[in-house]
Design an enzyme around this catalytic site. Sequence first.
Site, PDB file in Angstrom:
ATOM      1  N   GLU A 162     -18.520 -17.038 -57.150  1.00  0.00           N
ATOM      2  CA  GLU A 162     -18.835 -16.018 -56.140  1.00  0.00           C
ATOM      3  C   GLU A 162     -18.263 -14.670 -56.593  1.00  0.00           C
ATOM      4  O   GLU A 162     -17.099 -14.591 -56.979  1.00  0.00           O
ATOM      5  CB  GLU A 162     -18.222 -16.411 -54.790  1.00  0.00           C
ATOM      6  CG  GLU A 162     -18.592 -15.423 -53.691  1.00  0.00           C
ATOM      7  CD  GLU A 162     -17.875 -15.723 -52.369  1.00  0.00           C
ATOM      8  OE1 GLU A 162     -18.536 -16.235 -51.463  1.00  0.00           O
ATOM      9  OE2 GLU A 162     -16.673 -15.449 -52.260  1.00  0.00           O
ATOM     10  N   VAL A 198     -13.202 -10.636 -68.196  1.00  0.00           N
ATOM     11  CA  VAL A 198     -13.356  -9.840 -69.421  1.00  0.00           C
ATOM     12  C   VAL A 198     -14.711  -9.119 -69.413  1.00  0.00           C
ATOM     13  O   VAL A 198     -14.797  -7.915 -69.685  1.00  0.00           O
ATOM     14  CB  VAL A 198     -13.229 -10.741 -70.679  1.00  0.00           C
ATOM     15  CG1 VAL A 198     -13.619  -9.979 -71.937  1.00  0.00           C
ATOM     16  CG2 VAL A 198     -11.812 -11.289 -70.798  1.00  0.00           C
TER      17      VAL A 198
HETATM   18  P1  0O2 Z   1     -10.439 -17.152 -49.447  1.00  0.00           P
HETATM   19  O1  0O2 Z   1     -10.326 -17.650 -50.820  1.00  0.00           O
HETATM   20  O2  0O2 Z   1      -9.272 -17.450 -48.575  1.00  0.00           O
HETATM   21  O3  0O2 Z   1     -10.844 -15.709 -49.411  1.00  0.00           O
HETATM   22  P2  0O2 Z   1     -18.393 -19.965 -47.887  1.00  0.00           P
HETATM   23  O4  0O2 Z   1     -17.229 -19.617 -46.970  1.00  0.00           O
HETATM   24  O5  0O2 Z   1     -18.268 -19.227 -49.186  1.00  0.00           O
HETATM   25  O6  0O2 Z   1     -18.610 -21.407 -48.048  1.00  0.00           O
HETATM   26  P3  0O2 Z   1     -19.871 -18.351 -46.282  1.00  0.00           P
HETATM   27  O7  0O2 Z   1     -18.953 -18.442 -45.135  1.00  0.00           O
HETATM   28  O8  0O2 Z   1     -21.284 -18.081 -45.926  1.00  0.00           O
HETATM   29  O9  0O2 Z   1     -19.710 -19.563 -47.182  1.00  0.00           O
HETATM   30  O10 0O2 Z   1     -19.399 -17.338 -47.354  1.00  0.00           O
HETATM   31  P4  0O2 Z   1     -19.177 -15.837 -47.222  1.00  0.00           P
HETATM   32  O11 0O2 Z   1     -18.992 -15.502 -45.802  1.00  0.00           O
HETATM   33  O12 0O2 Z   1     -20.254 -15.169 -48.020  1.00  0.00           O
HETATM   34  O13 0O2 Z   1     -17.830 -15.673 -47.985  1.00  0.00           O
HETATM   35  C1  0O2 Z   1     -16.622 -16.190 -47.528  1.00  0.00           C
HETATM   36  C2  0O2 Z   1     -15.531 -15.364 -48.159  1.00  0.00           C
HETATM   37  O14 0O2 Z   1     -15.739 -13.994 -47.817  1.00  0.00           O
HETATM   38  C3  0O2 Z   1     -14.175 -15.711 -47.616  1.00  0.00           C
HETATM   39  O15 0O2 Z   1     -13.607 -16.706 -48.401  1.00  0.00           O
HETATM   40  C4  0O2 Z   1     -13.419 -14.408 -47.746  1.00  0.00           C
HETATM   41  O16 0O2 Z   1     -12.981 -14.218 -49.079  1.00  0.00           O
HETATM   42  C5  0O2 Z   1     -14.500 -13.403 -47.446  1.00  0.00           C
HETATM   43  N1  0O2 Z   1     -14.585 -13.141 -46.019  1.00  0.00           N
HETATM   44  C6  0O2 Z   1     -15.593 -13.467 -45.198  1.00  0.00           C
HETATM   45  N2  0O2 Z   1     -15.361 -13.059 -43.942  1.00  0.00           N
HETATM   46  C7  0O2 Z   1     -14.166 -12.435 -43.944  1.00  0.00           C
HETATM   47  C8  0O2 Z   1     -13.387 -11.781 -42.928  1.00  0.00           C
HETATM   48  O17 0O2 Z   1     -13.753 -11.697 -41.760  1.00  0.00           O
HETATM   49  N3  0O2 Z   1     -12.202 -11.263 -43.340  1.00  0.00           N
HETATM   50  C9  0O2 Z   1     -11.769 -11.331 -44.627  1.00  0.00           C
HETATM   51  N4  0O2 Z   1     -10.593 -10.782 -44.914  1.00  0.00           N
HETATM   52  N5  0O2 Z   1     -12.472 -11.955 -45.591  1.00  0.00           N
HETATM   53  C10 0O2 Z   1     -13.666 -12.505 -45.267  1.00  0.00           C
HETATM   54  P5  0O2 Z   1     -12.686 -17.821 -47.768  1.00  0.00           P
HETATM   55  O18 0O2 Z   1     -13.427 -19.092 -47.716  1.00  0.00           O
HETATM   56  O19 0O2 Z   1     -12.072 -17.318 -46.527  1.00  0.00           O
HETATM   57  O20 0O2 Z   1     -11.624 -18.038 -48.874  1.00  0.00           O
HETATM   58  P1  0O2 Z   2      -3.186 -14.105 -52.983  1.00  0.00           P
HETATM   59  O1  0O2 Z   2      -2.419 -15.014 -52.093  1.00  0.00           O
HETATM   60  O2  0O2 Z   2      -4.638 -14.033 -52.615  1.00  0.00           O
HETATM   61  O3  0O2 Z   2      -2.588 -12.754 -53.154  1.00  0.00           O
HETATM   62  P2  0O2 Z   2      -5.004 -10.320 -64.833  1.00  0.00           P
HETATM   63  O4  0O2 Z   2      -3.736 -10.864 -65.450  1.00  0.00           O
HETATM   64  O5  0O2 Z   2      -4.953  -8.863 -64.494  1.00  0.00           O
HETATM   65  O6  0O2 Z   2      -6.232 -10.714 -65.583  1.00  0.00           O
HETATM   66  P3  0O2 Z   2      -4.354 -12.014 -62.573  1.00  0.00           P
HETATM   67  O7  0O2 Z   2      -2.924 -11.629 -62.461  1.00  0.00           O
HETATM   68  O8  0O2 Z   2      -4.653 -13.421 -63.021  1.00  0.00           O
HETATM   69  O9  0O2 Z   2      -5.203 -11.001 -63.454  1.00  0.00           O
HETATM   70  O10 0O2 Z   2      -5.009 -11.843 -61.187  1.00  0.00           O
HETATM   71  P4  0O2 Z   2      -5.968 -10.698 -60.669  1.00  0.00           P
HETATM   72  O11 0O2 Z   2      -7.301 -10.914 -61.292  1.00  0.00           O
HETATM   73  O12 0O2 Z   2      -5.371  -9.358 -60.853  1.00  0.00           O
HETATM   74  O13 0O2 Z   2      -5.994 -10.962 -59.123  1.00  0.00           O
HETATM   75  C1  0O2 Z   2      -5.845 -12.214 -58.513  1.00  0.00           C
HETATM   76  C2  0O2 Z   2      -5.896 -11.937 -57.007  1.00  0.00           C
HETATM   77  O14 0O2 Z   2      -7.160 -11.397 -56.701  1.00  0.00           O
HETATM   78  C3  0O2 Z   2      -5.801 -13.176 -56.170  1.00  0.00           C
HETATM   79  O15 0O2 Z   2      -4.484 -13.378 -55.803  1.00  0.00           O
HETATM   80  C4  0O2 Z   2      -6.641 -12.858 -54.951  1.00  0.00           C
HETATM   81  O16 0O2 Z   2      -5.890 -12.193 -53.970  1.00  0.00           O
HETATM   82  C5  0O2 Z   2      -7.614 -11.859 -55.429  1.00  0.00           C
HETATM   83  N1  0O2 Z   2      -8.984 -12.323 -55.620  1.00  0.00           N
HETATM   84  C6  0O2 Z   2      -9.773 -11.939 -56.646  1.00  0.00           C
HETATM   85  N2  0O2 Z   2     -10.990 -12.426 -56.524  1.00  0.00           N
HETATM   86  C7  0O2 Z   2     -11.027 -13.142 -55.413  1.00  0.00           C
HETATM   87  C8  0O2 Z   2     -12.059 -13.864 -54.750  1.00  0.00           C
HETATM   88  O17 0O2 Z   2     -13.211 -13.951 -55.167  1.00  0.00           O
HETATM   89  N3  0O2 Z   2     -11.739 -14.491 -53.628  1.00  0.00           N
HETATM   90  C9  0O2 Z   2     -10.496 -14.412 -53.144  1.00  0.00           C
HETATM   91  N4  0O2 Z   2     -10.244 -15.066 -52.047  1.00  0.00           N
HETATM   92  N5  0O2 Z   2      -9.497 -13.722 -53.725  1.00  0.00           N
HETATM   93  C10 0O2 Z   2      -9.760 -13.078 -54.855  1.00  0.00           C
HETATM   94  P5  0O2 Z   2      -3.887 -14.829 -55.715  1.00  0.00           P
HETATM   95  O18 0O2 Z   2      -3.013 -15.008 -56.900  1.00  0.00           O
HETATM   96  O19 0O2 Z   2      -4.955 -15.846 -55.545  1.00  0.00           O
HETATM   97  O20 0O2 Z   2      -3.008 -14.790 -54.410  1.00  0.00           O
END
Ligand code: 0O2
Ligand code: 0O2
Length: 209
Positions: A139, A21
């Site tokens: 984050e 929000v």
């Molecule tokens: P998710 O929810 O699957 O996205 P942390 O991993 O946060 O403990 P780190 O590794 O220093 O610590 O954090 P970083 O690298 O700042 O942030 C990690 C997140 O950045 C990942 O979350 C991804 O969302 C995104 N990210 C980092 N590297 C890549 C990449 O190469 N490709 C993509 N598509 N996304 C990336 P997670 O943990 O994968 O969780």
């Molecule tokens: P998947 O498997 O990742 O696709 P609203 O009703 O509009 O307020 P809603 O429907 O609750 O919002 O969700 P929103 O905010 O539109 O988007 C949720 C999706 O955003 C997630 O999908 C993630 O893909 C992505 N996302 C947003 N922020 C982050 C983040 O910090 N880290 C990662 N890893 N993903 C993020 P789902 O539902 O998790 O599924």
Amino acid sequence: MIRDWEDFLAPYEQAVSELKVKLRGIRKQYREQNKHVPIEFVTGRVKPVDSILTKSKLRGIPLDRLEEEMSDIAGLRIMCQFVEDIHQVVDLLRTRHDMKVIIERDYITNKKASGYRSYHLVIEYPVQLIDGEKIILAEIQIRTLAMNFWATIEHSLNYKYQGEFPDEISERLRRSAEAAYQLDEIQEAQRLFSHGKGNHKEQRQGDEV
Ligand code: 0O2
Ligand code: 0O2
């Protein structure tokens, strides 16, 4: 050991809802003041329990240290049109009194080996609960539309290949990340050009007076 995940995740759910929000509110205020809007859209999620468990195993984070050591249980994403907008949004978030930026990771200047680009902030965010205030970590990932497009595709390919990309795919992904970044640079150049034109016009008008 966490017995009740619903209880554990409740403050994170609340933080994500509130932050969505608030961040969407920034967009609204810029629009209402007829200023350039640096935010295109905002999404957010609480990390699913199975992802929390996988990551804790992978990183060796004990479950009783999740609050302190897993900073993305609450995750927000801000998508911007221009790279310059990302810096504007980061500057704005640094000045806010309702959150404290404790870590910044600039994967735009220092892209990851995969080709990934984004600007990450880890914040401390106070959540008001019926039994008092709880400060949680969240984050915020800030990226352009092109960076987001690339990251979304790479993320879904990761599921398919379980993180073990064949060399050829990794190379193609790195090349496409560069192509996405070039798109951002073209956008940026266009923005500067139209600003330049605006300034030029203003000067000309000034000259005529
Ligand atoms: P998710 O929810 O699957 O996205 P942390 O991993 O946060 O403990 P780190 O590794 O220093 O610590 O954090 P970083 O690298 O700042 O942030 C990690 C997140 O950045 C990942 O979350 C991804 O969302 C995104 N990210 C980092 N590297 C890549 C990449 O190469 N490709 C993509 N598509 N996304 C990336 P997670 O943990 O994968 O969780
Ligand atoms: P998947 O498997 O990742 O696709 P609203 O009703 O509009 O307020 P809603 O429907 O609750 O919002 O969700 P929103 O905010 O539109 O988007 C949720 C999706 O955003 C997630 O999908 C993630 O893909 C992505 N996302 C947003 N922020 C982050 C983040 O910090 N880290 C990662 N890893 N993903 C993020 P789902 O539902 O998790 O599924």
